[in-house]
Design a protein around this motif. Structure first.
Motif, PDB file in Angstrom:
ATOM      1  N   GLY A  53     -36.224 -34.062 -28.277  1.00 55.29           N
ATOM      2  CA  GLY A  53     -35.624 -33.049 -29.135  1.00 55.29           C
ATOM      3  C   GLY A  53     -34.652 -33.706 -30.084  1.00 55.29           C
ATOM      4  O   GLY A  53     -34.476 -34.924 -30.076  1.00 55.29           O
ATOM      5  N   GLY A  54     -34.041 -32.891 -30.883  1.00 52.61           N
ATOM      6  CA  GLY A  54     -33.164 -33.456 -31.900  1.00 52.61           C
ATOM      7  C   GLY A  54     -31.736 -32.971 -31.741  1.00 52.61           C
ATOM      8  O   GLY A  54     -31.458 -31.988 -31.068  1.00 52.61           O
ATOM      9  N   VAL A  55     -30.826 -33.700 -32.338  1.00 56.51           N
ATOM     10  CA  VAL A  55     -29.421 -33.322 -32.322  1.00 56.51           C
ATOM     11  C   VAL A  55     -28.949 -33.153 -33.758  1.00 56.51           C
ATOM     12  O   VAL A  55     -29.200 -34.006 -34.609  1.00 56.51           O
ATOM     13  CB  VAL A  55     -28.554 -34.387 -31.618  1.00 56.51           C
ATOM     14  CG1 VAL A  55     -27.079 -34.044 -31.726  1.00 56.51           C
ATOM     15  CG2 VAL A  55     -28.957 -34.535 -30.160  1.00 56.51           C
ATOM     16  N   LEU A  56     -28.305 -32.045 -33.984  1.00 53.18           N
ATOM     17  CA  LEU A  56     -27.767 -31.782 -35.306  1.00 53.18           C
ATOM     18  C   LEU A  56     -26.262 -32.006 -35.292  1.00 53.18           C
ATOM     19  O   LEU A  56     -25.549 -31.461 -34.457  1.00 53.18           O
ATOM     20  CB  LEU A  56     -28.080 -30.334 -35.695  1.00 53.18           C
ATOM     21  CG  LEU A  56     -27.879 -29.960 -37.150  1.00 53.18           C
ATOM     22  CD1 LEU A  56     -28.873 -30.698 -38.033  1.00 53.18           C
ATOM     23  CD2 LEU A  56     -28.029 -28.461 -37.342  1.00 53.18           C
ATOM     24  N   LEU A  57     -25.802 -32.850 -36.207  1.00 56.70           N
ATOM     25  CA  LEU A  57     -24.372 -33.112 -36.319  1.00 56.70           C
ATOM     26  C   LEU A  57     -23.849 -32.288 -37.487  1.00 56.70           C
ATOM     27  O   LEU A  57     -24.459 -32.263 -38.546  1.00 56.70           O
ATOM     28  CB  LEU A  57     -24.121 -34.588 -36.596  1.00 56.70           C
ATOM     29  CG  LEU A  57     -24.732 -35.582 -35.604  1.00 56.70           C
ATOM     30  CD1 LEU A  57     -24.585 -37.012 -36.132  1.00 56.70           C
ATOM     31  CD2 LEU A  57     -24.079 -35.442 -34.236  1.00 56.70           C
ATOM     32  N   TYR A  58     -22.736 -31.602 -37.276  1.00 58.06           N
ATOM     33  CA  TYR A  58     -22.178 -30.904 -38.416  1.00 58.06           C
ATOM     34  C   TYR A  58     -20.679 -31.095 -38.484  1.00 58.06           C
ATOM     35  O   TYR A  58     -20.031 -31.410 -37.492  1.00 58.06           O
ATOM     36  CB  TYR A  58     -22.563 -29.422 -38.394  1.00 58.06           C
ATOM     37  CG  TYR A  58     -21.680 -28.535 -37.563  1.00 58.06           C
ATOM     38  CD1 TYR A  58     -21.864 -28.443 -36.193  1.00 58.06           C
ATOM     39  CD2 TYR A  58     -20.661 -27.783 -38.150  1.00 58.06           C
ATOM     40  CE1 TYR A  58     -21.055 -27.623 -35.422  1.00 58.06           C
ATOM     41  CE2 TYR A  58     -19.850 -26.957 -37.389  1.00 58.06           C
ATOM     42  CZ  TYR A  58     -20.057 -26.882 -36.024  1.00 58.06           C
ATOM     43  OH  TYR A  58     -19.251 -26.080 -35.275  1.00 58.06           O
ATOM     44  N   GLY A  59     -20.161 -30.933 -39.673  1.00 56.67           N
ATOM     45  CA  GLY A  59     -18.734 -31.113 -39.872  1.00 56.67           C
ATOM     46  C   GLY A  59     -18.470 -31.493 -41.312  1.00 56.67           C
ATOM     47  O   GLY A  59     -19.406 -31.657 -42.097  1.00 56.67           O
ATOM     48  N   PRO A  60     -17.190 -31.645 -41.652  1.00 54.74           N
ATOM     49  CA  PRO A  60     -16.826 -31.928 -43.036  1.00 54.74           C
ATOM     50  C   PRO A  60     -17.396 -33.264 -43.510  1.00 54.74           C
ATOM     51  O   PRO A  60     -17.636 -34.154 -42.700  1.00 54.74           O
ATOM     52  CB  PRO A  60     -15.302 -31.978 -43.011  1.00 54.74           C
ATOM     53  CG  PRO A  60     -14.928 -32.173 -41.590  1.00 54.74           C
ATOM     54  CD  PRO A  60     -16.016 -31.576 -40.769  1.00 54.74           C
ATOM     55  N   PRO A  61     -17.618 -33.382 -44.814  1.00 59.26           N
ATOM     56  CA  PRO A  61     -18.147 -34.630 -45.361  1.00 59.26           C
ATOM     57  C   PRO A  61     -17.200 -35.798 -45.109  1.00 59.26           C
ATOM     58  O   PRO A  61     -15.986 -35.624 -45.004  1.00 59.26           O
ATOM     59  CB  PRO A  61     -18.269 -34.349 -46.862  1.00 59.26           C
ATOM     60  CG  PRO A  61     -17.509 -33.109 -47.124  1.00 59.26           C
ATOM     61  CD  PRO A  61     -17.423 -32.353 -45.847  1.00 59.26           C
ATOM     62  N   GLY A  62     -17.784 -36.976 -44.979  1.00 58.48           N
ATOM     63  CA  GLY A  62     -16.971 -38.186 -44.883  1.00 58.48           C
ATOM     64  C   GLY A  62     -16.314 -38.409 -43.537  1.00 58.48           C
ATOM     65  O   GLY A  62     -15.439 -39.259 -43.402  1.00 58.48           O
TER      66      GLY A  62
END
Ligand code: ATP
Length: 267
Positions: free
Chosen positions: A52-61
């Motif tokens: 499966g996959g993992v999605l990373l999210y959060g502010p740029p940089g």
């Protein structure tokens, strides 16, 4: 360039030790993808799903790309990184074929981490994309992720987005991006450790990382890198005049920090 080829395959030497802060996220990645990959039988015995996959999210940089590259480094896997816009623009007209080629390239280089930046650009809104490419490209992507068109054994799929809430729910189904990790803006201790990591390969005469961390509220990792870049440029300018290395100190960093605008306030 007509499509992805082996020139796009990296073998990162970067590991988690090269990334400041992010202790929680690193631990989650260890538990969710590194340990299962290293001990597949054990995880299966406990009924734990692998793949499966993992999605990373959060502010740029704030290190989503860096973290993905270091994940590959941790498991000595190959690394392939591509922005969704690259698939849409560069490979226009041939998007599905090239997406398939990219997955195939990763499969032949397994174990590999396949990293997609700007996932929201693909999955945001099916109507957003050019009609001809949109739907079929999304379906191709999902079929590739499901392993319907080739085995995804030894393949880790990571995606990054700044806006996971725009993601088409089809991408969140089991076996796809079914795990989501928040990569936060660095807090004060995390900034201190990022600063220390960044100082490692630079000429420094004194570094009070805590003092710099304190004065860089809301700075992302990329902002901190800009602080170093500015300080280095100034020091280099003087170094060339005097023809000697002039090491950086805390004051130089504090001074440069005033010229960088923090970018994570909204988070
Ligand atoms: P974007 O959403 O804009 O693609 P990102 O979250 O993927 O951003 P990166 O590209 O990984 O961010 O980070 C940008 C740069 O900032 C890195 O190349 C690195 O120099 C620096 N950086 C960010 N976070 C860290 C960190 N935790 N430790 C060390 N360096 C960092």
């Amino acid at each position: 360039k007509s499509g992805p080829d082996s020139a796009d395959v990296e073998r990162p030497t970067l590991t988690f030790a090269d990334i400041g802060g992010m202790e929680t996220v690193k631990e989650e990645i260890r538990m969710k993808i590194i340990h299962p990959l290293k001990n597949p039988q054990l995880f299966k015995a406990y009924g734990k799903k692998i793949g499966g996959g993992v999605l990373l999210y959060g502010p740029p940089g704030c290190g989503k790309t860096l973290l993905s590259r270091a994940t590959a480094g941790e498991i000595k896997a190959n690394f392939l990184s591509i922005g969704i816009h690259q698939i849409l623009d560069l490979y226009l007209g041939n998007s599905e074929k090239n997406l398939h080629q990219l997955f195939e390239l990763a499969r032949t280089h397994a174990p590999a981490v396949l990293f997609f930046d700007e996932v929201d650009a693909l999955a945001a809104d099916r109507n957003d994309l050019k009609r001809s490419a949109g739907r079929t490209l999304i379906n191709q992507f999902l079929a590739e992720m499901d392993g319907n068109v080739g085995s995804n054994d030894g393949l880790l799929i990571l995606g990054a987005t700044n806006a996971p809430w725009h993601l088409d729910p089809a991408f969140r189904r089991p076996g796809r991006f079914d795990r989501i990790l928040f990569v936060p803006p660095p807090d004060e201790p995390a900034r201190a450790s990022i600063i220390e990591v960044m100082a490692r390969d630079k000429p420094m005469h004194k570094l009070d990382s805590a003092a710099v961390a304190k004065k860089t509220k809301d700075f992302s990792g990329a902002d901190l890198k800009a602080v170093f870049d500015i300080a280095i440029e100034r020091s280099l300018a003087r170094a060339m005049q005097e023809n000697r290395v002039i090491p950086l100190g805390t004051d130089d960093l504090l001074k440069s920090a005033k010229d960088v605008k923090p970018s994570t306030k909204a988070w």
